[in-house]
Design a protein around this motif. Structure first.
Motif, PDB file in Angstrom:
ATOM      1  N   TYR A  61       0.837  -1.200   0.000  1.00  0.00           N
ATOM      2  CA  TYR A  61       0.000   0.000   0.000  1.00  0.00           C
ATOM      3  C   TYR A  61       0.870   1.246   0.000  1.00  0.00           C
ATOM      4  O   TYR A  61       1.955   1.269   0.587  1.00  0.00           O
ATOM      5  CB  TYR A  61      -0.884   0.034   1.268  1.00  0.00           C
ATOM      6  CG  TYR A  61      -1.888  -1.080   1.334  1.00  0.00           C
ATOM      7  CD1 TYR A  61      -3.180  -0.916   0.840  1.00  0.00           C
ATOM      8  CD2 TYR A  61      -1.549  -2.318   1.891  1.00  0.00           C
ATOM      9  CE1 TYR A  61      -4.106  -1.947   0.896  1.00  0.00           C
ATOM     10  CE2 TYR A  61      -2.466  -3.355   1.945  1.00  0.00           C
ATOM     11  CZ  TYR A  61      -3.745  -3.159   1.442  1.00  0.00           C
ATOM     12  OH  TYR A  61      -4.655  -4.185   1.498  1.00  0.00           O
ATOM     13  N   ASP A  62       0.355   2.283  -0.659  1.00  0.00           N
ATOM     14  CA  ASP A  62       0.998   3.591  -0.547  1.00  0.00           C
ATOM     15  C   ASP A  62       0.812   4.136   0.862  1.00  0.00           C
ATOM     16  O   ASP A  62      -0.016   3.636   1.641  1.00  0.00           O
ATOM     17  CB  ASP A  62       0.397   4.567  -1.571  1.00  0.00           C
ATOM     18  CG  ASP A  62       1.032   4.402  -2.945  1.00  0.00           C
ATOM     19  OD1 ASP A  62       2.199   3.969  -3.017  1.00  0.00           O
ATOM     20  OD2 ASP A  62       0.356   4.695  -3.950  1.00  0.00           O
ATOM     21  N   LYS A  63       1.564   5.177   1.175  1.00  0.00           N
ATOM     22  CA  LYS A  63       1.430   5.830   2.483  1.00  0.00           C
ATOM     23  C   LYS A  63      -0.022   6.251   2.694  1.00  0.00           C
ATOM     24  O   LYS A  63      -0.648   6.815   1.802  1.00  0.00           O
ATOM     25  CB  LYS A  63       2.332   7.060   2.524  1.00  0.00           C
ATOM     26  CG  LYS A  63       2.315   7.800   3.862  1.00  0.00           C
ATOM     27  CD  LYS A  63       3.249   8.990   3.814  1.00  0.00           C
ATOM     28  CE  LYS A  63       3.228   9.738   5.146  1.00  0.00           C
ATOM     29  NZ  LYS A  63       4.127  10.901   5.122  1.00  0.00           N
ATOM     30  N   PRO A  64      -0.606   5.923   3.873  1.00  0.00           N
ATOM     31  CA  PRO A  64      -2.001   6.314   4.118  1.00  0.00           C
ATOM     32  C   PRO A  64      -2.194   7.813   3.952  1.00  0.00           C
ATOM     33  O   PRO A  64      -1.340   8.607   4.375  1.00  0.00           O
ATOM     34  CB  PRO A  64      -2.237   5.887   5.575  1.00  0.00           C
ATOM     35  CG  PRO A  64      -1.261   4.774   5.807  1.00  0.00           C
ATOM     36  CD  PRO A  64      -0.055   5.140   4.991  1.00  0.00           C
ATOM     37  N   PRO A  65      -3.295   8.239   3.334  1.00  0.00           N
ATOM     38  CA  PRO A  65      -3.551   9.665   3.138  1.00  0.00           C
ATOM     39  C   PRO A  65      -3.826  10.368   4.475  1.00  0.00           C
ATOM     40  O   PRO A  65      -4.142   9.722   5.480  1.00  0.00           O
ATOM     41  CB  PRO A  65      -4.789   9.677   2.237  1.00  0.00           C
ATOM     42  CG  PRO A  65      -5.479   8.394   2.539  1.00  0.00           C
ATOM     43  CD  PRO A  65      -4.400   7.393   2.837  1.00  0.00           C
ATOM     44  N   ASP A  66      -3.720  11.690   4.451  1.00  0.00           N
ATOM     45  CA  ASP A  66      -3.976  12.459   5.684  1.00  0.00           C
ATOM     46  C   ASP A  66      -5.397  12.262   6.186  1.00  0.00           C
ATOM     47  O   ASP A  66      -5.668  12.393   7.383  1.00  0.00           O
ATOM     48  CB  ASP A  66      -3.720  13.958   5.431  1.00  0.00           C
ATOM     49  CG  ASP A  66      -2.249  14.236   5.149  1.00  0.00           C
ATOM     50  OD1 ASP A  66      -1.409  13.400   5.560  1.00  0.00           O
ATOM     51  OD2 ASP A  66      -1.947  15.258   4.507  1.00  0.00           O
ATOM     52  N   SER A  67      -6.302  11.904   5.279  1.00  0.00           N
ATOM     53  CA  SER A  67      -7.703  11.724   5.676  1.00  0.00           C
ATOM     54  C   SER A  67      -7.904  10.477   6.543  1.00  0.00           C
ATOM     55  O   SER A  67      -8.931  10.338   7.209  1.00  0.00           O
ATOM     56  CB  SER A  67      -8.592  11.616   4.430  1.00  0.00           C
ATOM     57  OG  SER A  67      -8.145  10.545   3.604  1.00  0.00           O
ATOM     58  N   PHE A  68      -6.901   9.567   6.519  1.00  0.00           N
ATOM     59  CA  PHE A  68      -6.998   8.384   7.383  1.00  0.00           C
ATOM     60  C   PHE A  68      -6.507   8.772   8.771  1.00  0.00           C
ATOM     61  O   PHE A  68      -5.326   9.028   8.984  1.00  0.00           O
ATOM     62  CB  PHE A  68      -6.169   7.229   6.817  1.00  0.00           C
ATOM     63  CG  PHE A  68      -6.151   6.009   7.710  1.00  0.00           C
ATOM     64  CD1 PHE A  68      -7.287   5.215   7.845  1.00  0.00           C
ATOM     65  CD2 PHE A  68      -5.007   5.664   8.431  1.00  0.00           C
ATOM     66  CE1 PHE A  68      -7.278   4.097   8.666  1.00  0.00           C
ATOM     67  CE2 PHE A  68      -4.995   4.550   9.257  1.00  0.00           C
ATOM     68  CZ  PHE A  68      -6.139   3.773   9.377  1.00  0.00           C
ATOM     69  N   GLN A  69      -7.421   8.825   9.707  1.00  0.00           N
ATOM     70  CA  GLN A  69      -7.106   9.333  11.037  1.00  0.00           C
ATOM     71  C   GLN A  69      -6.640   8.251  12.007  1.00  0.00           C
ATOM     72  O   GLN A  69      -6.127   8.558  13.082  1.00  0.00           O
ATOM     73  CB  GLN A  69      -8.350  10.030  11.630  1.00  0.00           C
ATOM     74  CG  GLN A  69      -8.834  11.222  10.814  1.00  0.00           C
ATOM     75  CD  GLN A  69      -7.814  12.343  10.767  1.00  0.00           C
ATOM     76  OE1 GLN A  69      -7.161  12.651  11.760  1.00  0.00           O
ATOM     77  NE2 GLN A  69      -7.638  12.945   9.589  1.00  0.00           N
ATOM     78  N   GLY A  70      -6.838   6.978  11.652  1.00  0.00           N
ATOM     79  CA  GLY A  70      -6.572   5.915  12.616  1.00  0.00           C
ATOM     80  C   GLY A  70      -5.116   5.490  12.670  1.00  0.00           C
ATOM     81  O   GLY A  70      -4.250   6.008  11.962  1.00  0.00           O
ATOM     82  N   ASN A  71      -4.858   4.532  13.547  1.00  0.00           N
ATOM     83  CA  ASN A  71      -3.559   3.895  13.660  1.00  0.00           C
ATOM     84  C   ASN A  71      -3.638   2.581  12.877  1.00  0.00           C
ATOM     85  O   ASN A  71      -4.548   1.775  13.093  1.00  0.00           O
ATOM     86  CB  ASN A  71      -3.252   3.629  15.144  1.00  0.00           C
ATOM     87  CG  ASN A  71      -1.985   2.821  15.345  1.00  0.00           C
ATOM     88  OD1 ASN A  71      -1.938   1.636  15.026  1.00  0.00           O
ATOM     89  ND2 ASN A  71      -0.962   3.456  15.884  1.00  0.00           N
ATOM     90  N   VAL A  72      -2.705   2.390  11.950  1.00  0.00           N
ATOM     91  CA  VAL A  72      -2.764   1.243  11.043  1.00  0.00           C
ATOM     92  C   VAL A  72      -2.847  -0.080  11.806  1.00  0.00           C
ATOM     93  O   VAL A  72      -3.711  -0.925  11.542  1.00  0.00           O
ATOM     94  CB  VAL A  72      -1.553   1.248  10.086  1.00  0.00           C
ATOM     95  CG1 VAL A  72      -1.398  -0.102   9.393  1.00  0.00           C
ATOM     96  CG2 VAL A  72      -1.696   2.354   9.052  1.00  0.00           C
ATOM     97  N   VAL A  73      -1.943  -0.279  12.772  1.00  0.00           N
ATOM     98  CA  VAL A  73      -1.899  -1.558  13.489  1.00  0.00           C
ATOM     99  C   VAL A  73      -3.157  -1.747  14.328  1.00  0.00           C
ATOM    100  O   VAL A  73      -3.751  -2.830  14.336  1.00  0.00           O
ATOM    101  CB  VAL A  73      -0.629  -1.645  14.361  1.00  0.00           C
ATOM    102  CG1 VAL A  73      -0.646  -2.925  15.197  1.00  0.00           C
ATOM    103  CG2 VAL A  73       0.620  -1.606  13.479  1.00  0.00           C
TER     104      VAL A  73
END
Length: 451
Positions: A43-55
């Motif tokens: 995956y590309d780097k999560p966009p700024d609109s993604f507010q959560g923590n990936v893990v």
């Protein structure tokens, strides 16, 4: 490349209590590959609109997904006669958090490297089987912001269709959406743990899928062949190249005018012929091709929507190299087509009966031959080609966008191949194939020049 560092390993259990108890497995769950099958997503780097923590997002949604797909949170256990059953004990699955200082730019340069293998969770099959998770995932964050997610799923519990069903629903839950298809968990529709009703043995079913594969002429075993170094290649067939193959195969004397050959039959026939040429077989060399057939719509009645288990079975097309090479492509495609057409309801049921009546299943299971030179049917002069053409492979989104690359994980069995649709959706296909190093360049040459 910078090392990959494991930061945390989590055990993820179902979010709510689930049914517990012993869960019988069907016969098709217990033969062939019963180890874990890997796939990987980048995956590309999560966009700024993604507010959560990936893990945390992955961990929480995985826990909720396991509530619906609770067999994956259990453990296998051995029964007498090398049978397996599933203990639904909610022991949980493994999620690994890792990171790397690497800048991930070109995926293709990364495939097949030692670093690539470290992105995929490792399974120690020397451990007691009761301790091995059925599902493992590893999320790795790269310095450039990109992410990889690799998963390994026990093939004793699910086939590709069911594994991708689970992954798709995991993604939906992570995005806050409801389940699309509830899994159908009862394997008694394939007579798991039950006696089959009286059924006439099919004359076409001889259990040959489980018998000894052909060897190279003059050899008494496959030990030396299995020791040879292998390499993996991802080879693209464009829409125009496929059209050339199609016109070639469907105008041959072997084609059924009303039906023609399928993409799978056509491309697999082409791969089989190219492998025989690249390996330099003598004309009289016997060769076998393993084909995985999905029986969901072939049994009567068809399996329920969302059937969660193994419903694929292996069949073998056989020929000799000289016949495959000297005849046109339609000859090879016809051999494959005939083997697939044999998989009727009667064939499946008598196959189940054959396995139920077999004294011991050990000889049919890959877990006993790991690290040895015995085992799988693949390897010169044979090969296997699994189709992922109809599987919902792409578009796995956990809330930070769809993957930019998806492919099979590590695979080092000579002749083992996968056929995937190209993510560009322009009608092209990708062949992921493992061949001996000494044969790969010749294989590539024939693969493109023979079109």
């Amino acid at each position: 490349m910078a090392p990959i560092i494991i930061r945390n390993t989590y055990t993820v259990v179902p979010a709510e209590p689930t049914w517990t108890g012993r869960f019988p497995l069907a016969e098709w769950d217990q033969v062939g590959t019963i180890t874990h099958v890997p796939t990987i997503y980048f995956y590309d780097k999560p966009p700024d609109s993604f507010q959560g923590n990936v893990v945390e997002t992955l961990k929480n949604s995985l826990s909720r997904a396991l509530f619906h797909f609770y067999p994956l949170a259990g453990r296998l256990r051995w029964l007498p006669q090398d049978r397996l059953e599933l203990d639904c004990n909610a022991a949980g699955v493994t999620l690994i958090e890792a990171e790397s200082e690497a800048e991930l730019i070109d995926f293709n340069n990364f495939l097949g490297t030692e670093e690539f293998e470290k992105l995929v969770p490792q399974v120690n099959y020397k451990s007691p089987i009761e301790t091995i998770p059925l599902f493992l995932a590893q999320v790795t964050k790269f310095k450039c912001g990109r992410i990889s997610l690799s998963v390994k799923v026990s093939h004793a519990v699910v086939d590709g269709q069911s594994a991708l069903h689970f992954l798709s629903e995991w993604g939906r839950i992570a995005r806050g959406e409801p389940l699309e298809t509830v899994p159908f968990l009862d394997r008694k529709v394939l007579w798991a743990g039950e006696q089959l009703p009286p059924f006439a043995t099919s004359p076409q079913y001889e259990g040959k899928e489980f018998k000894e594969p052909p060897l190279l002429i003059g050899e008494t075993d496959c030990v030396e062949e299995r020791k040879k170094e292998t390499v993996v290649a991802m080879l693209k067939l464009s829409k125009s190249q496929l059209q050339k193959l199609r016109s070639k195969v469907n105008t041959s004397e072997y084609a059924d005018p009303a039906r023609g050959f399928t993409r799978y039959e056509m491309v697999t026939g082409h791969v089989w012929r190219c492998a025989c040429k690249a390996r330099g077989h003598s004309p009289e060399q016997p060769t076998g091709l393993v084909i995985s057939v999905d029986a969901r719509s072939r049994v009567q009645p068809p399996l329920p929507r969302g059937y969660f288990g193994n419903a694929t079975l292996d069949v073998v097309a056989a020929s000799i190299s000289g016949e495959l090479i000297t005849n046109e492509l339609g000859f090879a495609a016809g051999k494959i087509s005939k083997a697939i057409k044999n998989v009727t309801n009667e064939y499946v049921m008598t196959g189940i009966e054959y396995l139920k009546n077999h004294e011991d299943l050990k000889e049919f299971q890959d877990i006993h031959t790991l690290g040895s030179t015995e085992g799988p049917f693949y390897g010169n002069p044979n090969l296997g080609l699994v189709s992922w053409l109809t599987l919902p492979m792409y578009g796995l989104d956990f809330g930070w966008g769809q993957e930019v690359y998806m492919g099979p994980g590590t695979n080092d069995l000579d002749g083992n191949s996968l056929l995937l649709p190209d993510k560009t959706e322009d009608g092209s296909l990708i062949l992921a194939t493992c061949q001996q190093v000494v044969h790969m360049e010749a294989f590539k040459k024939h693969f493109y020049e023979d079109i």
